[in-house]
Design an enzyme around this catalytic site. Sequence first.
Site, mmCIF file in Angstrom:
data_model
loop_
_atom_site.group_PDB
_atom_site.id
_atom_site.type_symbol
_atom_site.label_atom_id
_atom_site.label_comp_id
_atom_site.label_asym_id
_atom_site.label_seq_id
_atom_site.Cartn_x
_atom_site.Cartn_y
_atom_site.Cartn_z
ATOM 1 N N THR A 25 42.866 54.056 32.154
ATOM 2 C CA THR A 25 43.255 55.036 33.348
ATOM 3 C C THR A 25 43.538 54.108 34.763
ATOM 4 O O THR A 25 42.969 53.317 35.084
ATOM 5 C CB THR A 25 42.021 55.736 33.570
ATOM 6 N N GLY A 26 44.504 54.919 35.558
ATOM 7 C CA GLY A 26 44.837 54.384 36.716
ATOM 8 C C GLY A 26 46.232 53.716 36.921
ATOM 9 O O GLY A 26 46.949 54.162 36.045
ATOM 10 N N ASP A 80 43.296 48.134 30.042
ATOM 11 C CA ASP A 80 42.939 48.872 30.886
ATOM 12 C C ASP A 80 42.915 48.217 32.308
ATOM 13 O O ASP A 80 42.751 46.958 32.319
ATOM 14 C CB ASP A 80 41.367 49.394 30.799
ATOM 15 N N GLY A 81 42.927 48.955 33.527
ATOM 16 C CA GLY A 81 42.835 48.340 34.676
ATOM 17 C C GLY A 81 41.408 47.923 35.206
ATOM 18 O O GLY A 81 40.401 47.947 34.490
ATOM 19 N N LYS A 93 34.904 48.703 37.642
ATOM 20 C CA LYS A 93 35.529 49.695 37.325
ATOM 21 C C LYS A 93 35.211 51.240 37.888
ATOM 22 O O LYS A 93 34.214 51.319 38.002
ATOM 23 C CB LYS A 93 36.016 49.653 35.657
ATOM 24 N N GLY A 96 38.953 55.238 39.840
ATOM 25 C CA GLY A 96 39.589 56.364 39.438
ATOM 26 C C GLY A 96 38.512 57.676 38.857
ATOM 27 O O GLY A 96 39.049 58.585 38.480
ATOM 28 N N GLU A 102 36.135 55.008 29.768
ATOM 29 C CA GLU A 102 36.396 53.677 29.899
ATOM 30 C C GLU A 102 35.361 52.766 29.025
ATOM 31 O O GLU A 102 35.945 51.891 28.322
ATOM 32 C CB GLU A 102 36.940 53.270 31.153
ATOM 33 N N LYS A 120 42.968 41.970 42.928
ATOM 34 C CA LYS A 120 41.833 42.389 42.283
ATOM 35 C C LYS A 120 40.839 41.223 41.796
ATOM 36 O O LYS A 120 39.905 41.464 41.413
ATOM 37 C CB LYS A 120 41.982 43.087 41.249
HETATM 38 C C1 5RP Z 1 39.601 53.958 36.685
HETATM 39 C C2 5RP Z 1 39.537 52.690 36.579
HETATM 40 C C3 5RP Z 1 40.647 51.966 36.922
HETATM 41 O O1 5RP Z 1 41.296 51.152 36.079
HETATM 42 C C4 5RP Z 1 40.733 51.228 38.319
HETATM 43 O O2 5RP Z 1 40.054 52.136 39.336
HETATM 44 C C5 5RP Z 1 41.958 50.170 38.736
HETATM 45 O O3 5RP Z 1 42.791 51.449 38.997
HETATM 46 P P1 5RP Z 1 44.205 50.996 39.569
HETATM 47 O O4 5RP Z 1 45.050 50.244 38.310
HETATM 48 O O5 5RP Z 1 44.951 52.383 39.718
HETATM 49 O O6 5RP Z 1 44.199 50.161 40.527
HETATM 50 O O7 5RP Z 1 38.666 52.132 36.414
HETATM 51 O O8 5RP Z 1 38.219 54.766 36.489
#
Ligand code: 5RP
Length: 220
Positions: A25-26, A80-81, A93, A96, A102, A120
């Site tokens: 997500t993100g 995932d991010g 994390k 979002g 996650e 990051k």
């Molecule tokens: C969502 C997350 C996302 O992976 C994290 O916030 C990174 O978001 P982005 O890729 O928009 O910078 O943990 O819960």
Amino acid sequence: MDAKRVAAEKAVEFIHDGMVVGLGTGSTAYWAIRKIGEAVRNGLRIQAVSTSIDSEKLAEEWMIPLISMSEVEEIDITIDGADEVDDEGNLIKGGGGALLREKIVASVSKKLIIIVDESKKVNHLGKFPLPVEVVPFGHEITLRKLRTLGCETKLRLQEGSTFVTDNGNYIVDCIFHRISRPKELHDAINMIPGVVDNGLFIEMADKVIIGYSDGSMKVI
Ligand code: 5RP
């Protein structure tokens, strides 16, 4: 070049026919889902599990075949991010608000690939406020207990109202500034009644792909 996109598209190269894939997500995972969608359109055969309602909608738009977590024993690969990644590959994390799903998806994934842009990568976790998912009942007490661990707490809001997760819970952003013992803090937070889970992902990532705005990347 979008550094998030660079990392995301590299990660998709690790997906092969027949895999069950976890969709993060993100805004970084967004690029991965798009790329997976393109691959599916070109004949890639996979099944995917989503970590949020937002990612589920995006996957549907791209006609990625989705299955529910109840149908899954094991996930081959999750992309995932993250909000922060330290030298040991530990993560914060939940920026979002999807940290719980996650973490559940990551916990049954054979491989967790984290995709981030260079901003990051940190030496120590904690500059980014640590998201903690709490149940609404008695959340004021839960926040008070969280503060005894040495942080400032902010109940997350969205357009003036309390932010509600896909699971019907609240998110508390905990400002620690610097987290020196992530594993100990993870365990201490999750011992507080009312806490569902927190955004520290300890020793869960198998690979971290860092994208740079010049189009290059580093896999660690
Ligand atoms: C969502 C997350 C996302 O992976 C994290 O916030 C990174 O978001 P982005 O890729 O928009 O910078 O943990 O819960």
